[in-house]
Design a protein around this motif. Sequence first.
Motif, PDB file in Angstrom:
ATOM      1  N   GLU A 119       0.830  -1.211   0.000  1.00  0.00           N
ATOM      2  CA  GLU A 119       0.000   0.000   0.000  1.00  0.00           C
ATOM      3  C   GLU A 119       0.858   1.252   0.000  1.00  0.00           C
ATOM      4  OE1 GLU A 119      -3.600   2.399   0.603  1.00  0.00           O
ATOM      5  OE2 GLU A 119      -3.183   0.409  -0.225  1.00  0.00           O
ATOM      6  N   PHE A 120       1.960   1.211   0.729  1.00  0.00           N
ATOM      7  CA  PHE A 120       2.844   2.374   0.771  1.00  0.00           C
ATOM      8  C   PHE A 120       3.417   2.675  -0.603  1.00  0.00           C
ATOM      9  CE2 PHE A 120       7.078   4.218   1.024  1.00  0.00           C
ATOM     10  CZ  PHE A 120       6.820   5.389   1.737  1.00  0.00           C
ATOM     11  N   PHE A 121       3.971   1.654  -1.259  1.00  0.00           N
ATOM     12  CA  PHE A 121       4.598   1.877  -2.555  1.00  0.00           C
ATOM     13  C   PHE A 121       3.586   2.268  -3.627  1.00  0.00           C
ATOM     14  CE2 PHE A 121       8.181  -0.585  -0.774  1.00  0.00           C
ATOM     15  CZ  PHE A 121       9.229   0.226  -1.186  1.00  0.00           C
ATOM     16  N   LYS A 122       2.390   1.688  -3.558  1.00  0.00           N
ATOM     17  CA  LYS A 122       1.405   1.896  -4.619  1.00  0.00           C
ATOM     18  C   LYS A 122       0.618   3.190  -4.451  1.00  0.00           C
ATOM     19  CE  LYS A 122      -2.019  -0.673  -7.310  1.00  0.00           C
ATOM     20  NZ  LYS A 122      -2.783  -1.939  -7.420  1.00  0.00           N
ATOM     21  N   TYR A 123       0.292   3.553  -3.201  1.00  0.00           N
ATOM     22  CA  TYR A 123      -0.585   4.700  -2.981  1.00  0.00           C
ATOM     23  C   TYR A 123      -0.027   5.721  -1.977  1.00  0.00           C
ATOM     24  CZ  TYR A 123      -4.131   1.776  -5.253  1.00  0.00           C
ATOM     25  OH  TYR A 123      -4.820   0.983  -6.132  1.00  0.00           O
ATOM     26  N   ALA A 124       0.321   5.240  -0.786  1.00  0.00           N
ATOM     27  CA  ALA A 124       0.579   6.155   0.331  1.00  0.00           C
ATOM     28  C   ALA A 124       1.773   7.075   0.080  1.00  0.00           C
ATOM     29  CB  ALA A 124       0.796   5.360   1.618  1.00  0.00           C
TER      30      ALA A 124
END
Length: 361
Positions: free
Chosen positions: A201-206
């Motif tokens: 989630e961090f790499f893709k969005y956050a």
Amino acid sequence: MYRAGLRMSVVLVPVLLCSLAAGPAVAASVTASTATSVASTQEAQYRVMARRLKDLDPRWEVRSAARTAYISDKVDAATKFFSTGGGYMEARSRATASATRNNLLISRAIATSSPTVSPIVHLTATRAQYGTLDEKDRYVRTGLPEAKKLDAANSPVEQAKVQAQLDRDYVTSLAAHASGAWVRAAAQRAVQLGTDNDIAEFFKYAWASAAACDLQAFRLELDEQEATYRHELERLLVLARDAQTAYEQAADAAKVKAAEEARLAWNNAADVAASTQATWAANQELAASQAQAWKVVYDFALKATTEQDWASIAERATGTSTSWTGEVTWAQEQAKVWTELERTIRASATAIPVTTPDAQG
């Protein structure tokens, strides 16, 4: 608000009023054409700020209102927009109300959902909670209804792959050393939660959202300080003009004291302009450090070999670095504007002749 070592970022559209550069003799003979020319200069400077807001302000309400002022064919549209109680302040108030409402709706969505009962709503609402103002607004208008439909249709939540240790180490490094407060916080949340889904989630969005929040916070801080300092300067200029008039109309016996008071009033206004130089230097330094940090991210992304979408990360890093470089340019331009404004106001003080009671007698 942005607080990474910068407490008093200042943006101020200078107000050049007709008496700024005038000594007592000149000020008394200002013609209608001169007043019109000065008003035109003032409007042009306000239009520069309106253009920046319509293009870059993080609040759509402010962008929309600034665009209306910018494209208006009225000769004083931008000046009125930035006046006390004008369109800018009204749009800012609407934006604050919208942000409060959006935060409430997102918080409710998180509180009334769970990863098992309504996983899509819970995931996307949690993501939106840390987004920019525009991201939150889009989520409330379209994202949340769509997430509810997906949950109702029992759409499965995609499970992330096992995250490489190199990627975990990289997020851990960002949690400690990222140049932006929002990016650090996003990385810290991912590390603390620690699952493969959280790292993905961090790499893709956050990461991208937090980077936008850092830029948003910086620009919002400038906007807020701009309003405060602009109104303070306008207040001091009113006092200076009044003191100038009192000096010009003073009887001979009171001329010396009136001259001292007028010089002091002009110098007080000039001091406000002069004091911005340190803050614009800090703005420039901060923006430059952010631009450089994202160049480092870009270089890292080009060489990374794990299974993240490093090509997209590199592309985002380039865009973010470019945006921060634009803020460096803006800070440099505003420093020049304020230097000239300080010089012009100070000239009104030095134009008042220094006399003594003996000389008057």
